[in-house]
Every structure is written in structure tokens, then in C-alpha cells.
Design a protein around this motif. Structure first.
Motif, PDB file in Angstrom:
ATOM      1  N   ARG A  53      32.905  17.533 -39.610  1.00  0.00           N
ATOM      2  CA  ARG A  53      33.876  17.154 -39.221  1.00  0.00           C
ATOM      3  C   ARG A  53      33.937  16.389 -38.257  1.00  0.00           C
ATOM      4  N   ARG A 113      36.106  14.635 -35.391  1.00  0.00           N
ATOM      5  CA  ARG A 113      37.478  13.997 -35.156  1.00  0.00           C
ATOM      6  C   ARG A 113      37.412  13.115 -34.509  1.00  0.00           C
ATOM      7  N   ARG A 130      43.398  12.818 -42.446  1.00  0.00           N
ATOM      8  CA  ARG A 130      42.318  12.981 -43.129  1.00  0.00           C
ATOM      9  C   ARG A 130      41.970  12.456 -43.887  1.00  0.00           C
ATOM     10  N   VAL A 140      34.053  14.511 -43.186  1.00  0.00           N
ATOM     11  CA  VAL A 140      35.798  14.376 -42.813  1.00  0.00           C
ATOM     12  C   VAL A 140      35.452  14.194 -41.839  1.00  0.00           C
ATOM     13  N   LEU A 197      38.866  13.552 -38.948  1.00  0.00           N
ATOM     14  CA  LEU A 197      40.565  13.343 -38.667  1.00  0.00           C
ATOM     15  C   LEU A 197      40.944  12.266 -37.537  1.00  0.00           C
TER      16      LEU A 197
END
Length: 291
Positions: free
Chosen positions: A224, A226, A239, A263, A265
Motif C-alpha cells: 500500500r 500513500r 483508495r 493499493v 491512497l
């Protein structure tokens, strides 16, 4: 009603096929079609050899000694079922498949999964299977003479969005086989999402819509990223789930990404820029959701 185009979500065949019902006095061919439907539903569309068939319960069913529900119970307790889904699968994979095969839906939350885990601990796998077939829900949905069928992909009163999206993670198209497992193998398809009560992106199955992210799998926390520092001016963060990373414009080139699923954000203000960046790097966007 169904959510979205049935053909793209992999449920077109379920929509076009009427439920199978046993009615006394039907022809031998019609009875055989009911038997095949039971094997297909209970064994998760897995191929079954002649030696694996429940021959004694089949004969009893044909003679009218067993209802469809009792024949379903016999197949559920057969060596073919137990060897496929109990002996070779983790506990929570076994339970989530029991919900799918016997009640036609995904579990509605962790409390329901935990309750069936307790049944498994105290009564064993036979008691676990009986708990579905002896439930009021089974009787209300199928009665004695309907073959169980998938219901969870249809929106209905009282159904949560979490349960609805989880069903699509379990039902990956009419041609998929539960015996072969999901994209993650025989690991639980719902896993932490059912524990945390979080929805899963609804993506089409393989062949449903090329390039629309059918191969997306939930990555580990390390995958993940950001982009930016929290929410933007309007307070929203999105997301973005991405699958299928590959080097664009060339054949046999290795992607610089170690994982094909990632993923991101992303604040609202950077959404368009991030969308372009992902496509430029060869990624396929499986879903974009506000968080």
C-alpha cells in the motif's frame, strides 16, 4: 435485483437458469437433471468422477425415499465434499464455502463465521454441515425440494453492502470451480475483510471484461502506498486498487514492480494525475472508492 450487467459480473448464467425443483412423478431425465444440479451446487462446480458419486443416496432419492434437502445433506457429508473442502482447506475457507454451497450467500459478518467455527470445534464437520441444512433460513429459501442456488449477489431488504460485495468474491463466474480455489489458491477469499466488516471491490471474473481488473487480489500492507499527505481541501481520500502491472509498449519486458497488485491512497486533488500515472506505467485499475 442484480447489481450491474449480469454478463459482466459473471452471474448471467445464474440469472438465466431457473431454480431446480423436484416434483414427484417427473421423468427419469428430469430427476437426473436435479441430481446434476445438486452435485454442481454442493461441490462448487467441481468435476466429479463416477467413483465419487453418492450412489446409495442417489438411488434413495430416485425412489422417493429422500427429499432434495436430504440428498444435499448426503452429498455435503460425502467423501467427495470433505476431501475437497475440509481436509485440504483452512477452517475459514471451509466455513465460507459452506455458506456459499448450502445457503447460496456469503457470511454476513465475523460473528456468523465465529459461531460456525464454534460448531466445528464442538460438533465436528458433520454438525457444521447440519447447522445450515437444519436452519430456518434454508427452509424459508429452498424448502424440501428446491436445489440450493446462489442468492447473495442479489440486493434484498436487510442485506448489508459488505455481504453483497463479499458474495462476488466467492462467486467468480459460472465456469469457476471452488475445488481449484480463488486467485489466492485455497486460502479464504474473504479473510480479514469479513473480520473487519469491510466491503471488497466488485470486479468482473476472468473473461468478463478484458482489462477491467479481474485479477486483482488484496495486497499485503507493504504493497500500500500513500500518495500525498492525507486528505485534501475537500476532506476526501480515495483508495485505488490496481492490478496487472506490466511494462507498456514492449513484449517480454519485466515490470519494475515486484507485486502486480497495489493499493494507493490518494487525495481528491491528485486523483486525475494518479489515474494517468497508473495507466502510463501499465497498470489496470480494478476500483476507485472513497474512504
Amino acid at each position: 435485483m442484480t447489481f450491474g450487467p449480469a454478463s459482466e459480473l459473471g452471474v448471467g448464467l445464474f440469472e438465466d437458469t431457473a431454480p431446480f425443483e423436484y416434483v414427484p412423478g417427473r421423468s427419469e431425465e428430469e430427476v437426473e437433471s436435479v441430481i446434476r444440479a445438486v452435485y454442481r451446487q454442493v461441490l462448487g462446480n467441481a468435476y466429479i468422477m463416477e467413483s465419487e458419486r453418492a450412489t446409495v443416496p442417489e438411488s434413495q432419492f430416485k425412489r422417493g425415499e429422500l427429499s432434495v434437502r436430504e440428498f444435499v445433506r448426503a452429498v455435503g457429508k460425502s467423501d467427495a465434499y470433505i476431501s475437497r473442502f475440509f481436509e485440504t482447506c483452512p477452517r475459514y475457507r471451509f466455513i465460507e464455502l459452506n455458506f456459499k454451497h448450502f445457503l447460496g450467500r456469503a457470511p454476513n459478518g465475523y460473528d456468523e463465521m465465529k459461531a460456525h467455527s464454534a460448531i466445528l470445534d464442538t460438533g465436528g464437520w458433520e454438525a457444521e454441515i447440519d447447522s445450515y441444512l437444519d436452519s430456518d433460513e434454508y427452509q424459508n429459501a429452498y424448502g424440501e425440494n428446491f436445489v440450493p442456488y446462489y442468492r447473495g449477489y442479489k440486493s434484498r431488504p436487510g442485506q448489508t453492502m459488505v455481504e453483497f460485495t463479499h458474495m462476488f468474491a466467492l462467486a467468480r463466474g459460472a465456469s469457476s470451480s471452488d475445488f481449484k480455489g480463488s486467485l489466492a489458491g485455497k486460502s479464504p477469499a474473504l479473510n480479514k475483510n469479513v473480520i473487519q466488516g469491510t466491503p471488497i471491490a466488485v470486479v468482473p471474473p476472468s473473461g468478463g471484461a478484458a482489462g477491467d481488473g479481474w485479477s486483482f487480489q488484496e495486497p499485503t500492507l507493504g504493497a500500500r502506498t500513500r500518495q500525498g499527505s492525507g486528505a485534501g481541501a475537500n476532506g476526501k481520500v480515495y483508495r485505488i486498487e490496481v492490478t496487472g502491472y506490466a511494462s507498456p509498449g514492449a513484449v517480454n519486458r519485466v515490470s519494475r514492480f515486484r507485486r502486480s497488485n497495489k493499493v494507493y491512497l490518494v487525495p481528491y486533488e491528485q486523483l486525475s494525475q494518479e489515474y494517468q500515472r497508473i495507466h502510463k506505467q501499465g497498470g489496470k485499475i480494478a476500483s476507485i472508492t472513497a474512504i
